[in-house]
Motif scaffolding. Structure first.
Motif, PDB file in Angstrom:
ATOM      1  N   HIS A 327       0.834  -1.214   0.000  1.00  0.00           N
ATOM      2  CA  HIS A 327       0.000   0.000   0.000  1.00  0.00           C
ATOM      3  C   HIS A 327       0.865   1.259   0.000  1.00  0.00           C
ATOM      4  N   ALA A 328       1.931   1.242   0.767  1.00  0.00           N
ATOM      5  CA  ALA A 328       2.825   2.404   0.789  1.00  0.00           C
ATOM      6  C   ALA A 328       3.497   2.601  -0.575  1.00  0.00           C
ATOM      7  N   SER A 329       3.844   1.511  -1.250  1.00  0.00           N
ATOM      8  CA  SER A 329       4.450   1.617  -2.584  1.00  0.00           C
ATOM      9  C   SER A 329       3.475   2.216  -3.585  1.00  0.00           C
ATOM     10  N   ALA A 330       2.236   1.757  -3.541  1.00  0.00           N
ATOM     11  CA  ALA A 330       1.226   2.302  -4.456  1.00  0.00           C
ATOM     12  C   ALA A 330       0.965   3.774  -4.166  1.00  0.00           C
ATOM     13  N   GLU A 331       0.994   4.151  -2.912  1.00  0.00           N
ATOM     14  CA  GLU A 331       0.759   5.551  -2.551  1.00  0.00           C
ATOM     15  C   GLU A 331       1.884   6.457  -3.051  1.00  0.00           C
ATOM     16  N   ILE A 332       3.120   5.985  -2.953  1.00  0.00           N
ATOM     17  CA  ILE A 332       4.247   6.790  -3.435  1.00  0.00           C
ATOM     18  C   ILE A 332       4.209   6.921  -4.950  1.00  0.00           C
ATOM     19  N   ILE A 333       3.795   5.868  -5.652  1.00  0.00           N
ATOM     20  CA  ILE A 333       3.756   5.912  -7.117  1.00  0.00           C
ATOM     21  C   ILE A 333       2.688   6.890  -7.605  1.00  0.00           C
ATOM     22  N   THR A 334       1.573   6.939  -6.931  1.00  0.00           N
ATOM     23  CA  THR A 334       0.423   7.713  -7.420  1.00  0.00           C
ATOM     24  C   THR A 334       0.274   9.071  -6.768  1.00  0.00           C
ATOM     25  N   SER A 335       1.063   9.380  -5.751  1.00  0.00           N
ATOM     26  CA  SER A 335       0.876  10.653  -5.044  1.00  0.00           C
ATOM     27  C   SER A 335       2.218  11.203  -4.593  1.00  0.00           C
ATOM     28  N   ASP A 336       2.304  12.537  -4.568  1.00  0.00           N
ATOM     29  CA  ASP A 336       3.491  13.209  -4.045  1.00  0.00           C
ATOM     30  C   ASP A 336       3.368  13.525  -2.562  1.00  0.00           C
ATOM     31  N   MET A 337       2.253  13.204  -1.967  1.00  0.00           N
ATOM     32  CA  MET A 337       1.998  13.526  -0.568  1.00  0.00           C
ATOM     33  C   MET A 337       1.967  12.271   0.299  1.00  0.00           C
ATOM     34  N   SER A 338       2.714  11.259  -0.053  1.00  0.00           N
ATOM     35  CA  SER A 338       2.692   9.993   0.669  1.00  0.00           C
ATOM     36  C   SER A 338       3.233  10.170   2.080  1.00  0.00           C
ATOM     37  N   LEU A 339       2.638   9.451   3.008  1.00  0.00           N
ATOM     38  CA  LEU A 339       3.060   9.475   4.406  1.00  0.00           C
ATOM     39  C   LEU A 339       3.982   8.316   4.749  1.00  0.00           C
ATOM     40  N   SER A 340       4.447   7.591   3.767  1.00  0.00           N
ATOM     41  CA  SER A 340       5.291   6.430   4.022  1.00  0.00           C
ATOM     42  C   SER A 340       6.632   6.858   4.603  1.00  0.00           C
ATOM     43  N   PRO A 341       7.136   6.129   5.596  1.00  0.00           N
ATOM     44  CA  PRO A 341       8.464   6.452   6.141  1.00  0.00           C
ATOM     45  C   PRO A 341       9.615   5.993   5.265  1.00  0.00           C
ATOM     46  N   PHE A 342       9.323   5.328   4.140  1.00  0.00           N
ATOM     47  CA  PHE A 342      10.347   4.855   3.212  1.00  0.00           C
ATOM     48  C   PHE A 342      10.023   5.355   1.818  1.00  0.00           C
ATOM     49  N   ASP A 343      11.059   5.516   0.995  1.00  0.00           N
ATOM     50  CA  ASP A 343      10.836   5.930  -0.386  1.00  0.00           C
ATOM     51  C   ASP A 343      10.586   4.698  -1.251  1.00  0.00           C
ATOM     52  N   ALA A 344      10.401   4.914  -2.548  1.00  0.00           N
ATOM     53  CA  ALA A 344      10.020   3.820  -3.454  1.00  0.00           C
ATOM     54  C   ALA A 344      11.114   2.763  -3.546  1.00  0.00           C
TER      55      ALA A 344
END
Length: 621
Positions: A327-344
């Motif tokens: 889910h975090a990977s999909a969020e980073i791919i589709t949005s610039d405002m991801s809250l993930s603590p890791f990058d892609a």
């Protein structure tokens, strides 16, 4: 006067004594002079005495002085004994002959009682010393992040070495804690740290204690379980305990926390008031129990990482972790405002690790998999806590604040910031927006922090190249034959010198900021948050950091402006009318294009900012 006659007699007596004792040492002469001074002091204290008085003679004064200043029983004379006599002369002789020839007589000072020295444990010692087994330590709640594992590590004793390896040596017991008894055993973490575990009590502690402290710690464990047994909600089926003894504020405390694996949380038998600052990390507005749960669950995963002895359902945990990472990977791919603590890129590598962990998921013989799972889960649940997950005020975009923004008009800060921004070509405003996208509510999102520092490095590297070129242009301009350097008061020469000064300042600031960014820009999120907190903890806050970041660009712009002034001055001064008209028309066209670009890009919002400040000021009044 009567006192004069008495003094004359004393001086005569002294002369006789000196003549008789001409071969005496300097120490004895000092004694006699001291006696004489004492007698003179007594004479001045009694002015009404007549010269016929026989009670104050030189001998009696010396004897009295000797007995008063050097008591017979307490005079420090290591090699001679004082002979007691009743006559004045006898007392004097006793004092004279009892003093060693090399020691000056000193007044007696009673010896003070000095208690035996007890050395306090040095910082970073190999064990936690405590030598008062009769005292019960005070129980203090603490968190998993406060376990003393990475701080105050013991040092190797270089004096203890083995000269040989015994024959037929095939067993290698750990002799670091030879006093372990009962159900206690030593365990080795995959990182290499040694800790102790009680199999019957399910209790952990760090192996940085001596035998006396260990016995006290065992008593504290029994006391905590006795206290827990009185609680109706305490069920020891899937509960573990972590304890450590440590001196706090001059007393020994027993720091502890319980772990409930079924609920994935930490809990205590006392109200935890001292550890909330470390658990909440200074986050404001923490009140809802469902919000506190994420903080405690992140602490729970920290415990599982440091003490991976619990048999966990790794198959289920890997499925949960895999869903979170995808889910975090999909969020980073589709949005610039991801809250993930890791990058892609990091999330892709985590997925690869998860696929490898699934091969040994059903085996609990190795604790390495538990440490890996627990570490990643800690980061994700920590991010949920900082983003107020599950609450109506939850943060959904990485650059949005969950607190009310301070839009008030500050009489000092607002005008000063406006003046500085105008002098620096509104560069601080652009940097301020970038910093606020990274430093949101004094929290850092690691991927955005790394992107922010990469942008800064690219900007400062480019400015360094521009500054170097402009510095060469300024120096070359001074070498032009038409530019008369001997006329130091010329406007063109002064403007060129100012351009060189600003260009040099831009070059130095770029190099210093780039070096600082290389040292601190790619640190972990915790270190980056501490670094930004120190930089922005001033009166001007984040604006001060934005101003510092914009200095290379602003000084480069001022250098170019002063160079243009010097160039145009020389052109207008030494050119014909036709050339002057063409140059003026060209300058007008360039200024129009630059102004049009600034207006179209909306880099400057002077009237909008002024109207906003005035409205906020009038609304407050």
């Amino acid at each position: 006067m009567p006192n004069t006659g008495l003094i004359r007699k004393l001086l005569n007596r002294l002369w006789q004594v000196l003549a008789a004792l001409g071969h005496s040492s300097a120490q004895r002469l000092h004694i006699l002079v001291s006696c004489l001074r004492r007698c003179v002091a007594k004479v001045h204290a009694l002015p009404g005495r007549s010269t016929n008085s026989k009670s104050y003679t030189a001998d009696s004064c010396c004897a009295g002085a000797s007995n008063a200043r050097y008591p017979q029983a307490t005079l420090p004379l290591p090699f001679h004994q004082i002979t007691s006599t009743n006559t004045a002369s006898g007392t004097q002789d006793a004092v004279l002959f009892s003093t060693p020839p090399y020691a000056m007589p000193t007044p007696y000072i009673a010896k003070q009682f000095i208690p035996p020295h007890t050395s306090s444990p040095a910082e970073g010692s190999n064990a936690i010393p405590f030598n008062a087994p009769g005292i019960t330590p005070r129980f203090v709640p603490f968190a998993a992040n406060d376990v003393l594992r990475y701080d105050n590590r013991p040092l190797v004793n270089k004096t203890r070495e083995r000269d040989y390896i015994p024959a037929l040596m095939r067993r290698f017991p750990n002799e670091s804690c030879p006093w372990l008894s009962g159900d206690w055993k030593s365990c080795i973490h995959p990182e290499g740290a040694l800790y102790l575990y009680n199999t019957s009590r399910k209790t952990f502690t760090e192996a940085i204690l001596d035998e006396t402290t260990f016995e006290m710690l065992a008593g504290c464990v029994d006391g905590l379980y006795d206290m827990a047994a009185n609680s109706a909600s305490f069920e020891a089926a899937d509960i573990e305990l972590v304890v450590q003894l440590w001196p706090t504020d001059g007393e020994m405390t027993c720091q502890y926390y319980f772990v409930d694996h079924s609920a994935r949380t930490l809990f205590w038998l006392h109200d935890n008031r001292e550890g909330t600052m470390n658990i909440f990390s200074g986050l404001r507005g923490v009140d809802d129990p469902s919000h506190i749960r994420f903080a405690l669950e992140s602490e729970y995963w920290t415990h599982c990482e440091r003490y991976p002895n619990h048999n966990m359902d790794r198959v289920k945990l890997l499925k949960e972790l895999r869903e979170v990472v995808m889910h975090a990977s999909a969020e980073i791919i589709t949005s610039d405002m991801s809250l993930s603590p890791f990058d892609a890129d990091e999330l892709s590598r985590i997925l690869e690790l998860i696929n490898h962990l699934r091969e040994n998921a059903e085996e609990n013989d190795f604790p390495h998999s538990t440490c890996i799972i627990a570490r990643f889960m800690h980061y994700f649940y920590r991010a949920k806590f900082f983003n107020f997950c599950g609450l109506p005020c939850a943060r959904l975009d990485a650059d949005k604040s969950v607190y009310e923004e301070d839009t008030g008009f500050h009489p000092l800060i607002s005008p000063l910031s406006l003046v500085f921004e105008a002098m620096l070509f509104w560069a601080p405003q652009a940097h301020l927006k970038d910093i606020r996208r990274v430093w949101v509510d004094e929290c850092i999102n690691t991927p955005r922090w790394k992107d922010f520092n990469r942008k800064l490095m690219t900007e400062w590297t480019g400015i360094t190249i521009y500054s170097t070129v402009m510095l060469a242009v300024d120096v070359s301009f001074l070498a032009v034959p038409n530019v008369n350097i001997s006329q130091s008061q010329s406007t063109g020469i002064i403007a060129t010198y100012l351009s060189i000064v600003f260009i040099t300042g831009s070059l130095i600031a770029s190099v210093l900021l780039a070096r600082q960014n290389q040292r601190y820009g790619f640190e972990s999120a915790d270190k980056a948050a501490e670094f930004l907190s120190n930089l922005t903890g001033t009166f001007f806050g984040v604006k001060a950091l934005a101003t510092v970041h914009s200095l290379p660009y602003a000084m480069l712009m001022w250098g170019m402006i002063y160079f243009a002034i010097g160039l145009l001055y020389n052109v207008f001064k030494f050119t014909t009318t036709a050339m002057l008209a063409s140059i003026v028309s060209g300058c007008v066209v360039v200024i129009m294009f630059i102004s049009w670009f600034i207006w179209a890009a909306r880099e400057v919002h002077i009237f909008q900012r002024l109207s906003k400040s005035v409205r906020s000021f009038t609304s407050e009044r």
